[in-house]
Structures are given as C-alpha cells and as structure tokens.
Design an enzyme around this catalytic site. Structure first.
Site, PDB file in Angstrom:
ATOM      1  N   ARG A 148      39.935 -24.849 -28.787  1.00  0.00           N
ATOM      2  CA  ARG A 148      40.131 -25.404 -30.259  1.00  0.00           C
ATOM      3  C   ARG A 148      41.486 -25.150 -30.637  1.00  0.00           C
ATOM      4  NH1 ARG A 148      36.872 -26.016 -27.695  1.00  0.00           N
ATOM      5  NH2 ARG A 148      34.457 -25.666 -27.941  1.00  0.00           N
ATOM      6  N   GLU A 199      36.471 -22.048 -36.689  1.00  0.00           N
ATOM      7  CA  GLU A 199      36.406 -22.355 -35.671  1.00  0.00           C
ATOM      8  C   GLU A 199      36.906 -24.003 -36.792  1.00  0.00           C
ATOM      9  OE1 GLU A 199      33.972 -25.095 -31.943  1.00  0.00           O
ATOM     10  OE2 GLU A 199      33.899 -22.832 -32.318  1.00  0.00           O
ATOM     11  N   SER A 242      30.163 -25.227 -35.313  1.00  0.00           N
ATOM     12  CA  SER A 242      30.022 -24.574 -35.321  1.00  0.00           C
ATOM     13  C   SER A 242      30.920 -23.000 -36.105  1.00  0.00           C
ATOM     14  CB  SER A 242      30.254 -23.888 -34.220  1.00  0.00           C
ATOM     15  OG  SER A 242      30.324 -22.562 -33.478  1.00  0.00           O
TER      16      SER A 242
END
Length: 245
Positions: A111, A231, A161
């Site tokens: 990420r 995230e 998420s």
C-alpha cells in the site's frame, strides 16, 4: 490554504484511453490514469474478447482508478498492482518535469509508492498481462466478487478497507478482539459484518469518521500493543489524533 483536487476519469478524453500492444503470449497495455473510470471496469475490459488477458482479477473490485492503484500499489486476494506494472508516466506538481518511472524508482511496497512522498501526478501506466482462457478469468472474478459481497459491508458507503494489515495479523480480527465491532461515533460505525471497515450509516461527518478511526486505534493499541495505520489516504490540515470521539 486552499487544496486543489483533480479527478482523472473517463469523462475526460485526455486521461481515459487504453492502448493494447503486444504479442501472442502476452500483452503490454498502456492505460491512462482515468481509463474506464473505475479499476473494476478496466479489469473487466481487458479480460474480454478479443484480448482475454489475465492479471487484473484481484483488482476488479477495488473502489478506485488506475492511477490510484499505482499510487497506493492497490491489491487484494494475493494480487498487487506492482506484480503487473512495467512503468508509470508522471508529472511533477509544479509542471516542470515529466517522465517515466521504473518499478524500482516507484519504490512499490504494501500500500505504498514513492509518489506519496515525491508529489508527482500519475497520468498513465504500462501493464504486462498474459493471455488466458476467458471463462477461467470470469470464474476468478466471480469468485472474488462473491467473497466481497458476502464478507464486506457493500450496502453502506465507505472508503474500502480502513486499516493496513499489520505484519502477522489481520486488522479486522484485532478490532473485533478489542470489542470495537459495531462501535459508533455519531453516524460512523465499525461494520458489524467486517470490523476492518468504517462505514457511514447515513450522514456521518468527516470528523465522526476520523474520530472513530482514532477510537479504534486507541482501543487496539491498549488491547494488543499494535498500532493500526490507516489504509485510506487522509488529506488533513491537522493531526489525526486531534479528532475527538
């Protein structure tokens, strides 16, 4: 200070094309940052005839764009953008530099990419995919879609998420173990279906969502000693910890 937000999508002809150039065995695709509008549509399009290309199945349900997928090295179900990425074209924020970046220069990891720090704006990317049986590709996409529908709170608005997965752990399990499943701050709620998602039950403000993120991070740290990092990309003019709950 004012903040400019630029949305690159398929409504703009300047950032929407997909070009297919390849061989019998594999195909290099150049896709502009807003190609097909959504990453899910892009994934379906390259999987269709006459190309029948595999490599994007795990990205097909991610709520974002091609440019966003490169920026955050988006991934799911064992797929990551970096696995198929050949290069990215980007422009510096002040417009003085425009160039191609190799995967090494992009510094792609979980990420993360160097674009998060260097301020360059991604305009297009080149992906290397492979030919495959179209029905097999459809079956994999259908499987991933079924998993999302049954395990994620898709009936409520969210940014996907909410927290990164700590190494060796699952964010949703840590949140549930800390007793935060279903917890609310105003109209923001930790999903009762999947604790890794902060959802908007209707009319939640940004302060409520950020306050709930703080509440979750504090509770998980007290319970397990693990700090959860968001995230979702936060663009703030103050520290995340300043949001109350």
């Amino acid at each position: 200070h004012e903040l400019a937000v630029i949305k690159l999508d398929d409504k703009s002809e300047d950032f929407s094309f997909i070009r297919f150039n390849g061989t019998e065995k594999d195909e290099e695709i150049t896709a502009e940052a807003g190609a097909a509008g959504l990453l899910s549509v892009f994934a379906r399009r390259v999987s269709q005839e006459p190309w029948s290309l595999t490599g994007t199945e795990g990205l097909s349900g991610i709520p974002g764009s091609v440019g966003g997928a490169v920026f955050m090295n988006a991934g799911a179900y064992g797929y990551e953008t970096k696995d198929i990425l050949v290069s990215a074209h980007a422009v510096s924020a002040d417009g003085t530099d425009e160039r191609d970046f190799t995967p090494e220069e992009m510094g792609l990891s979980y990420r993360h990419s160097n674009f998060m720090e260097n301020g360059y704006i991604i305009t297009s990317a080149v992906f290397r995919l492979r030919k495959d049986d179209q029905q097999a590709i459809k079956d994999r996409m259908a499987d991933f879609t079924e998993r999302r529908v049954t395990k994620q709170p898709l009936q409520y608005p969210s940014a996907g998420s909410t927290f990164k997965r700590p190494e060796g752990y699952f964010a949703g399990k840590l949140i549930e173990d800390a007793g935060l499943k279903g917890a609310c701050v105003g109209a923001a709620q930790v999903s009762e279906l999947h604790a890794g998602f902060v959802i908007n039950r209707g009319g939640a403000s940004a302060d409520e969502i950020l306050g709930l993120i703080n509440k979750v991070r504090d509770a998980v740290y007290r319970d397990s000693g693990i700090t959860l990092d968001p995230e979702v990309r936060l663009i703030l003019n103050r520290d995340l910890d300043s949001f109350e709950y």
